[in-house]
Scaffold this motif. Structure first.
Motif, PDB file in Angstrom:
ATOM      1  N   LEU A  61       0.835  -1.200   0.000  1.00 37.53           N
ATOM      2  CA  LEU A  61       0.000   0.000   0.000  1.00 37.53           C
ATOM      3  C   LEU A  61       0.864   1.240   0.000  1.00 37.53           C
ATOM      4  O   LEU A  61       1.809   1.344   0.785  1.00 37.53           O
ATOM      5  CB  LEU A  61      -0.904   0.034   1.241  1.00 37.53           C
ATOM      6  N   ALA A  83      -3.925   5.003  -2.072  1.00 40.56           N
ATOM      7  CA  ALA A  83      -4.961   5.393  -1.118  1.00 40.56           C
ATOM      8  C   ALA A  83      -4.774   6.868  -0.770  1.00 40.56           C
ATOM      9  O   ALA A  83      -3.656   7.365  -0.738  1.00 40.56           O
ATOM     10  CB  ALA A  83      -4.874   4.555   0.146  1.00 40.56           C
ATOM     11  N   TYR A  94      -9.909   4.494  -1.061  1.00 35.37           N
ATOM     12  CA  TYR A  94      -9.032   3.336  -1.083  1.00 35.37           C
ATOM     13  C   TYR A  94      -8.647   3.022  -2.529  1.00 35.37           C
ATOM     14  O   TYR A  94      -9.347   3.417  -3.466  1.00 35.37           O
ATOM     15  CB  TYR A  94      -9.728   2.147  -0.427  1.00 35.37           C
ATOM     16  N   GLY A  97     -11.150   2.487  -5.447  1.00 30.30           N
ATOM     17  CA  GLY A  97     -12.483   2.860  -4.985  1.00 30.30           C
ATOM     18  C   GLY A  97     -12.814   4.313  -5.266  1.00 30.30           C
ATOM     19  O   GLY A  97     -12.028   5.058  -5.846  1.00 30.30           O
ATOM     20  N   ALA A 192      -7.553   2.992   9.429  1.00 31.15           N
ATOM     21  CA  ALA A 192      -8.474   2.497   8.410  1.00 31.15           C
ATOM     22  C   ALA A 192      -7.723   1.996   7.177  1.00 31.15           C
ATOM     23  O   ALA A 192      -8.044   0.942   6.616  1.00 31.15           O
ATOM     24  CB  ALA A 192      -9.461   3.594   8.023  1.00 31.15           C
ATOM     25  N   LEU A 193      -6.716   2.751   6.758  1.00 27.81           N
ATOM     26  CA  LEU A 193      -5.953   2.355   5.574  1.00 27.81           C
ATOM     27  C   LEU A 193      -5.198   1.053   5.809  1.00 27.81           C
ATOM     28  O   LEU A 193      -5.175   0.167   4.942  1.00 27.81           O
ATOM     29  CB  LEU A 193      -4.983   3.463   5.180  1.00 27.81           C
ATOM     30  N   ALA A 195      -5.935  -1.297   8.030  1.00 31.57           N
ATOM     31  CA  ALA A 195      -6.874  -2.407   8.207  1.00 31.57           C
ATOM     32  C   ALA A 195      -7.301  -2.977   6.863  1.00 31.57           C
ATOM     33  O   ALA A 195      -7.424  -4.198   6.694  1.00 31.57           O
ATOM     34  CB  ALA A 195      -8.092  -1.942   9.005  1.00 31.57           C
ATOM     35  N   ARG A 196      -7.537  -2.114   5.885  1.00 35.89           N
ATOM     36  CA  ARG A 196      -7.944  -2.557   4.552  1.00 35.89           C
ATOM     37  C   ARG A 196      -6.805  -3.236   3.807  1.00 35.89           C
ATOM     38  O   ARG A 196      -7.033  -4.097   2.970  1.00 35.89           O
ATOM     39  CB  ARG A 196      -8.431  -1.360   3.742  1.00 35.89           C
ATOM     40  N   SER A 197      -5.573  -2.811   4.079  1.00 31.55           N
ATOM     41  CA  SER A 197      -4.441  -3.269   3.279  1.00 31.55           C
ATOM     42  C   SER A 197      -3.934  -4.649   3.660  1.00 31.55           C
ATOM     43  O   SER A 197      -3.432  -5.389   2.818  1.00 31.55           O
ATOM     44  CB  SER A 197      -3.289  -2.267   3.399  1.00 31.55           C
TER      45      SER A 197
END
Length: 272
Positions: A61, A83, A94, A97, A192-193, A195-197
């Motif tokens: 990321l 992101a 993201y 997205g 948040a970034l 957690a998604r990655s």
């Protein structure tokens, strides 16, 4: 160009050796883009974009976390496939997205609009302060004011007024940020970034008080076992309180120093 110091190089090597596990998060103004008198004139330090593009294609990321509106941050960086967190995490996008507001932000927008109406340009002009309306947050800029003392006094009035309206004032480098009364900042954005990655190793480059929130979030995630490595790299500046520098694991000199560190991560260091 010069290589980062040996301590930082060693820390970066641990990330460079496992790119598929790595998240690189960067502030924009003062970190990747030199501070300028007019925010609209900001641009990445020369040579940064190709290095960032190389890292985007190598690591898990690459993300940019800014106090600017998300669209403005994207325009400065100029890279897809990354992101972005704008307005200190109030706006999120993201990789692949669409941009959107963080949870809970929308219901606070009417209060922000009402505060803008309380501080028209005519009320700010006497102190040489300029309002940048970013929707979810507001920036009152004092950089370049003819009378710094008058500007500082006016920013204090704005801060007091914000608290009276249950908004959150946060000082920065010759700027006062006004935010909605909810717990969203660069730290929540970093969480948040990451957690998604699914990244297990993370580094965050920043230069101001607002970036300390992200450094603390990374360390908390490490302590929680969510990530294995949390690296906080700060940018030296005479405009930033020493306390900010003390929160960083390592320091570099200006956006050029950040770029040197990024080059090392990308494996494109200049010959010694």
């Amino acid at each position: 160009m010069r290589a980062p110091d040996s301590r930082l190089t060693g820390a970066l090597d641990a990330l460079r050796d496992a790119p598929a596990e790595v998240a690189i998060l960067c502030d924009v103004d003062g970190t990747l883009a030199p501070i300028v008198a007019r925010p609209e004139d900001a641009a990445l330090v020369a040579g940064a974009r190709p290095v960032l593009a190389s890292l985007r294609d190598r690591v898990r990321l690459l993300g940019f976390v800014s106090g600017r509106a998300l669209a403005d941050a994207k325009a400065i960086v100029g890279l897809d496939g990354c992101a972005y967190a704008g307005n200190h995490g109030m706006e999120m996008q993201y990789p692949g997205g669409e941009p959107g507001l963080a949870s809970g932000v929308e219901r606070h927008l009417p209060a922000m609009r009402a505060f803008v109406e309380l501080w028209p340009d005519s009320r700010l002009a006497g102190g040489g302060v300029r309002l940048e309306d970013k929707g979810a947050t507001l920036s009152f800029h004092a950089r370049g004011a003819a009378d710094p003392g008058a500007a500082a006094a006016l920013l204090q009035q704005v801060a007091d007024d914000a608290r009276a309206h249950e908004l959150i004032p946060r000082p920065g480098r010759e700027v006062l940020e006004i935010r909605p009364g909810l717990r969203v900042d660069k730290g929540t954005a970093a969480r948040a970034l990451l957690a998604r990655s699914g990244a297990r190793r993370a580094v965050y480059f920043g230069d101001d008080w607002t970036d300390v929130d992200a450094w603390r979030a990374l360390r908390a995630l490490r302590d929680e076992g969510v990530i294995d490595t949390a690296l906080a790299v700060g940018v030296r500046s005479t405009e930033v309180p020493l306390e900010v520098h003390e929160q960083a694991d390592h320091l570099v000199d200006g956006p050029e120093g950040v770029l040197d560190a990024l080059r090392h991560l990308a494996g494109t260091d200049a010959p010694a």
